[in-house]
Enzyme design. Structure first.
Site, PDB file in Angstrom:
ATOM      1  N   HIS A   1      -5.034   4.013  -8.236  1.00  0.00           N
ATOM      2  CA  HIS A   1      -3.751   3.321  -8.155  1.00  0.00           C
ATOM      3  C   HIS A   1      -3.503   2.767  -6.755  1.00  0.00           C
ATOM      4  CE1 HIS A   1      -2.816   7.395  -6.746  1.00  0.00           C
ATOM      5  NE2 HIS A   1      -1.885   6.820  -5.996  1.00  0.00           N
TER       6      HIS A   1
ATOM      7  N   ARG B   1      -5.062  23.146  -3.813  1.00  0.00           N
ATOM      8  CA  ARG B   1      -5.125  22.087  -2.800  1.00  0.00           C
ATOM      9  C   ARG B   1      -3.696  21.718  -2.418  1.00  0.00           C
ATOM     10  NH1 ARG B   1      -4.684  16.338  -2.569  1.00  0.00           N
ATOM     11  NH2 ARG B   1      -6.526  15.196  -1.846  1.00  0.00           N
TER      12      ARG B   1
ATOM     13  N   HIS C   1      -6.929   3.574  -4.502  1.00  0.00           N
ATOM     14  CA  HIS C   1      -7.531   4.902  -4.310  1.00  0.00           C
ATOM     15  C   HIS C   1      -7.257   5.840  -5.478  1.00  0.00           C
ATOM     16  CE1 HIS C   1      -3.386   5.317  -2.788  1.00  0.00           C
ATOM     17  NE2 HIS C   1      -3.466   6.538  -3.289  1.00  0.00           N
TER      18      HIS C   1
ATOM     19  N   ASP D   1      -0.438   2.431  -4.050  1.00  0.00           N
ATOM     20  CA  ASP D   1       0.880   3.044  -3.809  1.00  0.00           C
ATOM     21  C   ASP D   1       2.020   2.043  -3.922  1.00  0.00           C
ATOM     22  OD1 ASP D   1      -0.334   5.448  -3.529  1.00  0.00           O
ATOM     23  OD2 ASP D   1      -0.139   5.570  -1.355  1.00  0.00           O
TER      24      ASP D   1
END
Ligand SMILES: *[C@@H]1O[C@H](CO)[C@@H](O)[C@H](O)[C@H]1NC(C)=O
Length: 313
Positions: free
Chosen positions: A224, A292, A282, A226
C-alpha cells in the site's frame, strides 16, 4: 525378381519371426536383470531431485538479486538514505509547497533515538497492550485518539475510567521528545519548512503476532501507499521497538520498487522515515513467530489535519 522376393518371404529368417524371437529374448533378459530397472528408476529420481533443487536454488538466487537488505538487524546505521523520484501525488497540493518534499525517498538511522528512549517506549507499548489486544494478529494503541484494540473492536482508553492513569506524565514526555526529534529530522532530510510540518493521525503503537487475522484491521501485509490510505499524510516515520530474528521472525518491512525490493529489518531504536506518496509503495511481511512492536508517527503539511497534544483531553 518376383521369385527372389518370394524366396525371401519364405526364408526361415523371416524378419517378422525374428522380431518376435528378439522380444522374447529381451523379455527374458529383463527378467534376469531386474535390479537394472531399479537403478534406472533411482537415477531418474535423483535427476528429478537435482532438477527441483536447481529450480529452488535459481528462484532464491533470483529473489536475492531482486531484493536488497537496505538495513539489516545486525548492523548499526548512523544514517542511510535512498533517494527516489517524487511521484506526482504532491502536484495537486501546490499551496503547501513550503512543506512538501523537495527530495523523496527513505532514510534510516539507528542513532537518533537513544536506547533508553526506545526501551521506555517499548515499556509503554507493553503496558498499553496488557489492557487490550486484537483477536487477530495486529493490535494498535493510538495515544492521540485513545483507541486501543480490544477483540474485534477498539476502546477509548481516555473515556473509560478503568484505563485512567494507564500512562504517566513521564510516558507522554518521552513520546513527545521522540516525536520532536523525528519531526526536525524529517524536515531536514526531505526539505520541509519545520514550522509548516505537523504531526497527524493516526499515530500509534503496533503489536503484531502470528495470530490469524480476524478483521480487515489485522491485515497489515498488503502492499500500500500511505498517502492513498490517509490523504493527509506527507511523511511517515516508523520507530521499531523490537529486534527482527530475536524477539520475532518474519515481519520485515519491504519497499516495492520497479526492479528491486528494499528490505528493512526492524531493530530496537531503528527509525525509518519516508515520504508518504506512491514513490514509497511498501508492505510488511507476515510475522511468523513472536511479538513485533513499533511506533508509527505520521506528519502532514496541511494545518487542518494537524493534531496537538497527545494524552487525555
Ligand atoms: C517485490 O515484492 C512484491 C510483493 O511481494 C512482488 O510482487 C514483486 O515481484 C517484488 N519485486 C521484485 C523485483 O522482486
Amino acid at each position: 525378381m518376383s521369385t527372389a522376393v518370394r524366396r525371401k518371404r519364405n526364408s526361415p529368417n523371416n524378419p517378422v519371426k525374428k522380431e518376435k524371437e528378439d522380444s522374447i529374448l529381451s523379455k527374458k533378459k529383463n527378467d534376469v536383470k531386474e535390479p537394472l530397472v531399479s537403478w534406472r528408476k533411482l537415477l531418474g529420481r535423483f535427476l528429478f531431485t537435482v532438477l527441483i533443487l536447481g529450480v529452488i536454488f535459481f528462484s532464491t538466487m533470483h529473489k536475492s538479486v531482486n531484493e536488497i537488505i537496505f538495513a539489516s538487524q545486525r548492523e548499526t546505521i548512523d544514517r542511510r538514505s535512498h533517494r527516489v523520484n517524487c511521484s506526482p501525488d504532491y502536484d495537486k497540493e501546490k499551496h503547501l509547497a513550503s512543506c512538501l518534499p523537495k527530495i523523496c525517498g527513505r532514510v534510516v538511522t539507528d542513532t537518533l533515538i537513544t536506547p533508553e528512549e526506545a526501551q521506555q517506549l517499548l515499556k509503554l507499548a507493553k503496558k498499553g497492550f496488557s489492557y487490550g489486544e486484537s483477536d487477530g494478529g495486529a493490535s494498535i494503541l493510538d495515544l492521540y485518539s485513545g483507541a486501543l484494540s480490544m477483540g474485534r473492536k477498539f476502546v477509548n482508553i481516555y473515556k473509560n475510567p478503568e484505563y485512567a492513569n494507564m500512562f504517566t506524565e513521564d510516558d507522554f514526555k518521552v513520546y513527545r521528545n521522540v516525536k520532536t526529534k523525528i519531526q526536525s529530522t524529517i524536515s531536514m532530510e526531505f526539505g520541509a519548512m519545520p514550522n509548516d510540518l505537523y504531526p497527524t493521525q493516526p499515530t500509534f503503537f503496533s503489536r503484531i503476532t502470528s495470530k490469524a487475522a480476524k478483521t480487515i484491521h489485522d491485515e497489515y501485509w498488503h502492499p500500500h501507499v500511505d498517502k492513498e490510505t490517509y490523504e493527509s499524510f506527507h511523511y511517515t516515520s516508523l520507530l521499531y521497538l523490537s529486534n527482527y530474528g530475536v524477539t520475532f521472525s518474519g515481519g520485515q518491512f519491504v519497499f516495492i520498487d520497479k526492479n528491486i525490493n528494499a528490505t528493512i529489518e526492524p531493530k530496537l531504536g531503528r527509525l525509518s522515515m519516508f515520504t508518504s506518496g506512491s514513490e514509497n509503495l511498501h508492505y510488511v511481511e507476515k510475522v511468523v513467530s513472536g511479538e513485533r512492536f513499533a511506533l508509527t508517527i505520521s506528519f502532514t503539511c496541511d494545518k487542518k489535519f494537524a493534531i496537538k497534544q497527545i494524552g487525555p483531553k
